[in-house]
Design a protein around this motif. Structure first.
Motif, PDB file in Angstrom:
ATOM      1  N   MET A 168       0.816  -1.163   0.119  1.00 38.53           N
ATOM      2  CA  MET A 168       0.096  -0.024  -0.006  1.00 38.53           C
ATOM      3  C   MET A 168       0.954   1.310  -0.009  1.00 38.53           C
ATOM      4  O   MET A 168       0.567   2.303  -0.680  1.00 38.53           O
ATOM      5  N   MET A 169       1.820   1.064   0.778  1.00 37.88           N
ATOM      6  CA  MET A 169       2.652   2.547   0.742  1.00 37.88           C
ATOM      7  C   MET A 169       3.266   2.846  -0.544  1.00 37.88           C
ATOM      8  O   MET A 169       3.489   4.038  -0.731  1.00 37.88           O
ATOM      9  N   ARG A 170       3.512   2.016  -1.695  1.00 39.47           N
ATOM     10  CA  ARG A 170       4.142   2.211  -2.794  1.00 39.47           C
ATOM     11  C   ARG A 170       3.298   3.035  -3.423  1.00 39.47           C
ATOM     12  O   ARG A 170       3.819   3.607  -4.485  1.00 39.47           O
ATOM     13  N   VAL A 171       1.603   3.126  -3.407  1.00 39.37           N
ATOM     14  CA  VAL A 171       1.242   3.819  -4.242  1.00 39.37           C
ATOM     15  C   VAL A 171       0.684   5.252  -3.797  1.00 39.37           C
ATOM     16  O   VAL A 171      -0.009   5.882  -4.514  1.00 39.37           O
ATOM     17  N   LEU A 172       1.143   5.817  -2.726  1.00 41.26           N
ATOM     18  CA  LEU A 172       0.997   6.853  -2.114  1.00 41.26           C
ATOM     19  C   LEU A 172       1.729   7.874  -2.766  1.00 41.26           C
ATOM     20  O   LEU A 172       3.135   7.705  -3.062  1.00 41.26           O
ATOM     21  N   LYS A 173       1.286   9.102  -3.051  1.00 42.00           N
ATOM     22  CA  LYS A 173       1.854  10.300  -3.550  1.00 42.00           C
ATOM     23  C   LYS A 173       2.968  10.732  -2.335  1.00 42.00           C
ATOM     24  O   LYS A 173       2.638  10.420  -1.367  1.00 42.00           O
ATOM     25  N   PRO A 174       4.060  11.145  -2.664  1.00 43.61           N
ATOM     26  CA  PRO A 174       4.935  11.767  -1.664  1.00 43.61           C
ATOM     27  C   PRO A 174       3.998  12.764  -0.706  1.00 43.61           C
ATOM     28  O   PRO A 174       3.387  13.733  -1.229  1.00 43.61           O
TER      29      PRO A 174
ATOM     30  N   GLU B 105       1.891   0.282  14.752  1.00 44.37           N
ATOM     31  CA  GLU B 105       2.844   1.537  14.490  1.00 44.37           C
ATOM     32  C   GLU B 105       4.538   1.095  14.233  1.00 44.37           C
ATOM     33  O   GLU B 105       4.863   1.497  13.349  1.00 44.37           O
ATOM     34  N   GLU B 106       5.022   0.107  15.083  1.00 48.54           N
ATOM     35  CA  GLU B 106       6.393  -0.285  14.975  1.00 48.54           C
ATOM     36  C   GLU B 106       6.375  -0.932  13.660  1.00 48.54           C
ATOM     37  O   GLU B 106       7.393  -0.855  12.788  1.00 48.54           O
ATOM     38  N   LEU B 107       5.405  -1.820  12.972  1.00 48.35           N
ATOM     39  CA  LEU B 107       5.351  -2.611  11.698  1.00 48.35           C
ATOM     40  C   LEU B 107       5.546  -1.517  10.595  1.00 48.35           C
ATOM     41  O   LEU B 107       6.478  -1.834   9.677  1.00 48.35           O
ATOM     42  N   ILE B 108       4.526  -0.540  10.821  1.00 45.17           N
ATOM     43  CA  ILE B 108       4.526   0.502   9.693  1.00 45.17           C
ATOM     44  C   ILE B 108       6.130   1.409   9.724  1.00 45.17           C
ATOM     45  O   ILE B 108       6.648   1.641   8.456  1.00 45.17           O
ATOM     46  N   ASP B 109       6.285   1.562  10.883  1.00 42.90           N
ATOM     47  CA  ASP B 109       7.773   2.438  10.988  1.00 42.90           C
ATOM     48  C   ASP B 109       8.923   1.524  10.441  1.00 42.90           C
ATOM     49  O   ASP B 109       9.560   2.287   9.812  1.00 42.90           O
TER      50      ASP B 109
END
Length: 69
Positions: free
Chosen positions: A1-7, A53-57
């Motif tokens: 999911m993170m790869r499709v977010l714009k900066p 939070e830890e996983l995403i970070d």
């Protein structure tokens, strides 16, 4: 999911969580209640909001990670 977010984009997630049990472990009632949800409602296993939070970070794909309950 993170790869499709714009900066600078925002990733929003809503899910069921359990409390963080690292400081205060679950007692028998807590474990029984969670087991009921897993077995009777066929929920996937829950993790704490702190663990999310830890996983995403740890991905290093996002700037600051903010959580709220």
């Amino acid at each position: 999911m993170m790869r499709v977010l714009k900066p600078g984009g925002k990733f929003v997630m809503a899910t069921w969580c359990q409390r963080d049990d690292r400081e205060v472990p679950f007692d028998k009632k807590d474990k029984r209640d969670l087991r009921f949800l897993y077995e009777e409602w066929t929920h996937p296993y829950f993790i704490s909001i702190e663990a999310y939070e830890e996983l995403i970070d740890a991905t290093k794909l996002m700037g600051s990670v903010k959580t709220a309950d």
